[in-house]
Enzyme design. Structure first.
Site, PDB file in Angstrom:
ATOM      1  N   HIS A 133       6.637 -11.759 -31.733  1.00 14.06           N
ATOM      2  CA  HIS A 133       7.630 -10.685 -31.739  1.00 14.06           C
ATOM      3  C   HIS A 133       7.021  -9.452 -32.404  1.00 14.06           C
ATOM      4  CE1 HIS A 133      11.464  -8.628 -32.025  1.00 14.06           C
ATOM      5  NE2 HIS A 133      11.147  -8.317 -33.277  1.00 14.06           N
TER       6      HIS A 133
ATOM      7  N   VAL B 164       9.109   4.300  14.082  1.00 16.98           N
ATOM      8  CA  VAL B 164       8.367   5.493  14.491  1.00 16.98           C
ATOM      9  C   VAL B 164       7.997   5.394  15.966  1.00 16.98           C
ATOM     10  CG1 VAL B 164       6.255   6.808  14.093  1.00 16.98           C
ATOM     11  CG2 VAL B 164       7.474   5.796  12.171  1.00 16.98           C
TER      12      VAL B 164
ATOM     13  N   ILE C 121       0.833  -1.208   0.000  1.00 20.54           N
ATOM     14  CA  ILE C 121       0.000   0.000   0.000  1.00 20.54           C
ATOM     15  C   ILE C 121       0.866   1.255   0.000  1.00 20.54           C
ATOM     16  CG2 ILE C 121      -1.660   1.355   1.362  1.00 20.54           C
ATOM     17  CD1 ILE C 121      -3.037  -1.224   2.128  1.00 20.54           C
TER      18      ILE C 121
HETATM   19  P1  FAD Z   1     -13.226  -7.738   2.030  1.00 19.66           P
HETATM   20  O1  FAD Z   1     -12.991  -7.279   0.644  1.00 19.66           O
HETATM   21  O2  FAD Z   1     -12.630  -6.952   3.137  1.00 19.66           O
HETATM   22  O3  FAD Z   1     -14.797  -7.832   2.202  1.00 19.66           O
HETATM   23  C1  FAD Z   1     -15.396  -8.213   3.388  1.00 19.66           C
HETATM   24  C2  FAD Z   1     -16.834  -7.723   3.398  1.00 19.66           C
HETATM   25  O4  FAD Z   1     -17.499  -8.306   4.508  1.00 19.66           O
HETATM   26  C3  FAD Z   1     -16.975  -6.220   3.549  1.00 19.66           C
HETATM   27  O5  FAD Z   1     -17.900  -5.723   2.623  1.00 19.66           O
HETATM   28  C4  FAD Z   1     -17.479  -6.040   4.981  1.00 19.66           C
HETATM   29  O6  FAD Z   1     -18.313  -4.906   5.138  1.00 19.66           O
HETATM   30  C5  FAD Z   1     -18.285  -7.324   5.152  1.00 19.66           C
HETATM   31  N1  FAD Z   1     -18.441  -7.737   6.556  1.00 19.66           N
HETATM   32  C6  FAD Z   1     -17.481  -7.939   7.477  1.00 19.66           C
HETATM   33  N2  FAD Z   1     -18.003  -8.365   8.622  1.00 19.66           N
HETATM   34  C7  FAD Z   1     -19.340  -8.450   8.431  1.00 19.66           C
HETATM   35  C8  FAD Z   1     -20.420  -8.821   9.251  1.00 19.66           C
HETATM   36  N3  FAD Z   1     -20.257  -9.222  10.511  1.00 19.66           N
HETATM   37  N4  FAD Z   1     -21.674  -8.764   8.721  1.00 19.66           N
HETATM   38  C9  FAD Z   1     -21.871  -8.367   7.442  1.00 19.66           C
HETATM   39  N5  FAD Z   1     -20.873  -8.011   6.611  1.00 19.66           N
HETATM   40  C10 FAD Z   1     -19.622  -8.039   7.109  1.00 19.66           C
HETATM   41  N6  FAD Z   1      -5.591  -7.202  -3.322  1.00 19.66           N
HETATM   42  C11 FAD Z   1      -5.262  -7.631  -4.544  1.00 19.66           C
HETATM   43  O7  FAD Z   1      -5.304  -8.846  -4.796  1.00 19.66           O
HETATM   44  N7  FAD Z   1      -4.871  -6.767  -5.535  1.00 19.66           N
HETATM   45  C12 FAD Z   1      -4.798  -5.439  -5.307  1.00 19.66           C
HETATM   46  O8  FAD Z   1      -4.456  -4.685  -6.209  1.00 19.66           O
HETATM   47  C13 FAD Z   1      -5.136  -4.950  -4.029  1.00 19.66           C
HETATM   48  N8  FAD Z   1      -5.084  -3.633  -3.772  1.00 19.66           N
HETATM   49  C14 FAD Z   1      -5.457  -3.176  -2.533  1.00 19.66           C
HETATM   50  C15 FAD Z   1      -5.366  -1.810  -2.278  1.00 19.66           C
HETATM   51  C16 FAD Z   1      -5.711  -1.318  -1.030  1.00 19.66           C
HETATM   52  C17 FAD Z   1      -5.622   0.167  -0.760  1.00 19.66           C
HETATM   53  C18 FAD Z   1      -6.183  -2.210  -0.028  1.00 19.66           C
HETATM   54  C19 FAD Z   1      -6.604  -1.689   1.319  1.00 19.66           C
HETATM   55  C20 FAD Z   1      -6.272  -3.567  -0.269  1.00 19.66           C
HETATM   56  C21 FAD Z   1      -5.891  -4.059  -1.528  1.00 19.66           C
HETATM   57  N9  FAD Z   1      -5.926  -5.428  -1.820  1.00 19.66           N
HETATM   58  C22 FAD Z   1      -5.555  -5.876  -3.047  1.00 19.66           C
HETATM   59  C23 FAD Z   1      -6.366  -6.407  -0.819  1.00 19.66           C
HETATM   60  C24 FAD Z   1      -7.835  -6.808  -1.126  1.00 19.66           C
HETATM   61  O9  FAD Z   1      -8.649  -5.667  -1.084  1.00 19.66           O
HETATM   62  C25 FAD Z   1      -8.297  -7.828  -0.122  1.00 19.66           C
HETATM   63  O10 FAD Z   1      -7.409  -8.939  -0.121  1.00 19.66           O
HETATM   64  C26 FAD Z   1      -9.681  -8.335  -0.475  1.00 19.66           C
HETATM   65  O11 FAD Z   1     -10.612  -7.290  -0.537  1.00 19.66           O
HETATM   66  C27 FAD Z   1     -10.141  -9.366   0.559  1.00 19.66           C
HETATM   67  O12 FAD Z   1     -11.382  -9.870   0.175  1.00 19.66           O
HETATM   68  P2  FAD Z   1     -12.411 -10.449   1.246  1.00 19.66           P
HETATM   69  O13 FAD Z   1     -13.621 -10.795   0.469  1.00 19.66           O
HETATM   70  O14 FAD Z   1     -11.745 -11.473   2.058  1.00 19.66           O
HETATM   71  O15 FAD Z   1     -12.728  -9.232   2.241  1.00 19.66           O
HETATM   72  P1  NAD Z   2       2.263  -4.864   3.962  1.00 21.22           P
HETATM   73  O1  NAD Z   2       2.383  -5.987   4.896  1.00 21.22           O
HETATM   74  O2  NAD Z   2       2.445  -5.069   2.511  1.00 21.22           O
HETATM   75  O3  NAD Z   2       3.291  -3.707   4.354  1.00 21.22           O
HETATM   76  C1  NAD Z   2       3.336  -3.150   5.630  1.00 21.22           C
HETATM   77  C2  NAD Z   2       4.745  -2.635   5.858  1.00 21.22           C
HETATM   78  O4  NAD Z   2       4.745  -1.873   7.047  1.00 21.22           O
HETATM   79  C3  NAD Z   2       5.761  -3.761   6.056  1.00 21.22           C
HETATM   80  O5  NAD Z   2       6.866  -3.534   5.221  1.00 21.22           O
HETATM   81  C4  NAD Z   2       6.122  -3.672   7.528  1.00 21.22           C
HETATM   82  O6  NAD Z   2       7.444  -4.058   7.798  1.00 21.22           O
HETATM   83  C5  NAD Z   2       5.905  -2.195   7.783  1.00 21.22           C
HETATM   84  N1  NAD Z   2       5.632  -1.870   9.188  1.00 21.22           N
HETATM   85  C6  NAD Z   2       4.885  -2.562  10.071  1.00 21.22           C
HETATM   86  N2  NAD Z   2       4.845  -1.902  11.250  1.00 21.22           N
HETATM   87  C7  NAD Z   2       5.573  -0.784  11.107  1.00 21.22           C
HETATM   88  C8  NAD Z   2       5.900   0.310  11.949  1.00 21.22           C
HETATM   89  N3  NAD Z   2       5.461   0.368  13.206  1.00 21.22           N
HETATM   90  N4  NAD Z   2       6.660   1.315  11.468  1.00 21.22           N
HETATM   91  C9  NAD Z   2       7.107   1.274  10.169  1.00 21.22           C
HETATM   92  N5  NAD Z   2       6.839   0.254   9.318  1.00 21.22           N
HETATM   93  C10 NAD Z   2       6.075  -0.744   9.781  1.00 21.22           C
HETATM   94  O7  NAD Z   2       0.826  -4.206   4.296  1.00 21.22           O
HETATM   95  P2  NAD Z   2       0.045  -3.033   3.577  1.00 21.22           P
HETATM   96  O8  NAD Z   2       0.902  -2.337   2.596  1.00 21.22           O
HETATM   97  O9  NAD Z   2      -0.590  -2.255   4.661  1.00 21.22           O
HETATM   98  O10 NAD Z   2      -1.060  -3.837   2.801  1.00 21.22           O
HETATM   99  C11 NAD Z   2      -2.025  -4.611   3.539  1.00 21.22           C
HETATM  100  C12 NAD Z   2      -2.458  -5.815   2.764  1.00 21.22           C
HETATM  101  O11 NAD Z   2      -3.197  -5.425   1.620  1.00 21.22           O
HETATM  102  C13 NAD Z   2      -1.289  -6.647   2.308  1.00 21.22           C
HETATM  103  O12 NAD Z   2      -1.429  -7.946   2.838  1.00 21.22           O
HETATM  104  C14 NAD Z   2      -1.392  -6.702   0.834  1.00 21.22           C
HETATM  105  O13 NAD Z   2      -1.267  -7.997   0.351  1.00 21.22           O
HETATM  106  C15 NAD Z   2      -2.778  -6.156   0.502  1.00 21.22           C
HETATM  107  N6  NAD Z   2      -2.619  -5.277  -0.655  1.00 21.22           N
HETATM  108  C16 NAD Z   2      -2.304  -5.853  -1.839  1.00 21.22           C
HETATM  109  C17 NAD Z   2      -2.072  -5.047  -2.937  1.00 21.22           C
HETATM  110  C18 NAD Z   2      -1.704  -5.697  -4.231  1.00 21.22           C
HETATM  111  O14 NAD Z   2      -1.906  -6.896  -4.370  1.00 21.22           O
HETATM  112  N7  NAD Z   2      -1.169  -4.966  -5.182  1.00 21.22           N
HETATM  113  C19 NAD Z   2      -2.161  -3.678  -2.849  1.00 21.22           C
HETATM  114  C20 NAD Z   2      -2.464  -3.129  -1.612  1.00 21.22           C
HETATM  115  C21 NAD Z   2      -2.697  -3.943  -0.519  1.00 21.22           C
END
Ligand code: FAD
Ligand code: NAD
Length: 482
Positions: A453, A244, A191
């Protein structure tokens, strides 16, 4: 009481895939999700569609186009005049993309006869779920089987309390209405790098404070080194080994945040206009399960499951970010489909060894399978083929010649164990490696395959050829020393 064969909790990628597949398999299915917009309308799609994959990729795409127009087009003979940014329009475009896709999920659930219920669910027993509806009423639902897909939430760390104004989490960092002059990010993970790249391209001076001394430790070390070099050249200030200790917001009108951190034995300070906390995510499992159910969450808050995502209680399964494994949308999707099919009597299995990872920066970083450091640690005898994109005709023609493609093989059998890349369109190229590895490819199989290619894909071909020293456009042959 309403009754269903399957009740899915959560309509994120893991949950909505599970629900649609269960219904396709002839099981009556409900999907309960709490996500609503400001008017209280359902917004299925979870983190991924609302505040994750989709909005971040929209901003990455827009900011990449903006930076290219500003810095790269003139050298190609394209005169644009002064390029300026309309942040409101950019954010409106992002909201439109998210709206289109969340509506798309609503439509898909409906057309697949899945009943979408908006509200907060609690699992009361192995067969009963209660849902608190938006009007406060509580509904009881009977389920023969349950698939729990509640997803995850950002981790908050004590020194950096999120105030959603100056100190924000990833959702806040997707919503800035102006470009901060100085942006601090805690955590140089996926992120931090993706959202840091967005705001850096749009004009912010971005500093990432990463606690670990190593950059992207989960990525192949050669690729991580190359990536760090590229990001630094782009202007990202990446501080490793920075712990931090405090973040203090000061000022009234023009607020700023001062961050204290320790690095290399010194106590240091840096000031930012905004600070993003991106230190990982934790399962969103608090309050989901009644205690009497007998499921004890792990220390990290995960729902414990086996390889088939079974919790061991009744017919309750759990998938996605709330269970072990990488927190990735595609991993959750495959788990959701696997569980739905198992409930319908099929026996599929997710191949956890081949979950691709991607960082959608520019260039992109992508990988699947073993890294060189993991093979060394396991004392494996391995072969290596590396192809630099600087030697690719298509990469040069497209001004995208930064990066590497690397293939790792088992020395004795030549079977491909890992593929790693940093370069343009790596997120698309990695799928070729995943498919090949699913079919147990050897480097020789890839080398004997014809690639069009000029394409970037030829880089994978050349890297596979390089394993046996037969690459045409580079001389690169390396073996583990044994
Ligand atoms: P979620 O997407 O978190 O969905 C869970 C849902 O359950 C939510 O709608 C929530 O409201 C609902 N819920 C939870 N508890 C309850 C409850 N008790 N009752 C009713 N509803 C409930 N992953 C990638 O693979 N590629 C990426 O490019 C990528 N980019 C990301 C960028 C960012 C900024 C972030 C934050 C994440 C990113 N991720 C990416 C990670 C990805 O978003 C998650 O891995 C994925 O959304 C997980 O899917 P999930 O269905 O397990 O949960
Ligand atoms: P991350 O685990 O990728 O990175 C978190 C980073 O923060 C690590 O490098 C860790 O060492 C560092 N960190 C932890 N505690 C710290 C501290 N106190 N001070 C400074 N650094 C610290 O997690 P993320 O970037 O928050 O992403 C969360 C999840 O969302 C990940 O599991 C990732 O797979 C998923 N995600 C995936 C994508 C993608 O697939 N392109 C994009 C965004 C998020």
């Amino acid at each position: 009481m309403k009754e269903f064969d399957v009740v899915v909790i959560g309509a994120g990628p893991a949950g909505y895939h599970a629900a649609i597949r269960a219904s396709q398999m002839g099981l009556s299915t409900a999907c309960i999700d709490a996500w609503v917009d400001q008017e209280g309308a359902a917004k299925p799609g979870g983190t991924c569609l609302n505040v994750g994959c989709i909005p971040s990729k929209t901003l990455l795409d827009i900011s990449h186009k903006y930076a290219s127009a500003q810095h790269d087009y003139a050298a190609l003979g394209i005169q644009t005049g002064k390029v300026s940014l309309d942040v409101d329009q950019m954010q409106a475009r992002k909201r439109a993309v998210v709206g289109q896709l969340t509506q798309g999920v609503s439509g898909l659930l409906k057309s697949n006869q899945v009943t979408l219920i908006t509200g907060q669910a609690v699992v009361q027993s192995a067969t009963v779920v209660t849902v608190t509806l938006p009007n406060g009423e509580v509904d009881h639902i009977q389920a023969k089987a349950m698939i729990l897909a509640p997803g995850s939430k950002p981790i908050v760390i004590p020194p950096c309390p999120v105030d959603h104004e100056v100190i924000v989490d990833s959702s806040g960092a997707l919503d800035f209405d102006t470009v901060p002059k100085r942006l601090g990010i805690i955590g140089a993970g996926v992120i931090g790098l993706e959202l840091g790249s967005v705001w850096q391209r749009l004009g912010a001076k971005v500093t990432l404070l990463e606690a670990l001394p190593e950059f992207l430790p989960a990525v192949d070390a050669q690729i991580a080194k190359e990536t760090l070099k590229t990001f630094k050249k782009q202007g990202l200030d990446i501080q490793l080994g920075a712990k931090v200790t405090e973040a203090k917001v000061t000022g009234q009108k023009n607020k700023k945040v001062t961050v204290r951190f320790e690095q290399g034995g010194e106590s240091l300070e840096a000031s930012f206009d905004r600070l993003v906390v991106a230190v990982g995510r934790r399962p969103a499992t608090e309050g989901l399960l009644a205690e009497s159910l007998g499921i004890t969450l792990t220390e990290r808050g995960e729902i414990p499951v086996d390889d088939q995502c079974y919790t061991g209680i009744g017919q309750i399964y759990a998938v996605g970010d709330a269970v072990r494994g990488p927190m990735l949308a595609h991993k959750g999707m495959e788990e959701g489909v696997m569980v739905a099919e198992r409930l319908a009597g099929k026996k599929p299995q997710v191949n956890y060894d081949l979950v691709p990872g991607v960082i959608y920066t520019h260039p992109e970083v992508a990988w699947v399978g073993a890294t060189e450091q993991s093979l060394k640690a396991a004392d494996r005898d391995y072969g290596v083929g590396v192809f630099p994109l600087a030697a690719s005709g298509r990469a040069i023609a497209s001004s995208e010649n930064e990066g590497l493609i690397k293939v790792l093989t088992d020395q004795a059998s030549d079977r491909v164990l890992g593929v790693h890349m940093v370069g343009a369109h790596a997120s698309e190229l990695i799928a070729q490696a995943v498919i090949a590895m699913e079919f147990g490819t050897s480097a020789e199989d890839l080398a004997l395959t014809m690639f069009a290619h000029p394409t970037l894909s030829e880089g994978l071909h050349e890297a596979a050829l390089a394993v046996s020293g037969h690459a045409i456009h580079v001389a690169s042959r390396r073996r583990s020393k044994k």
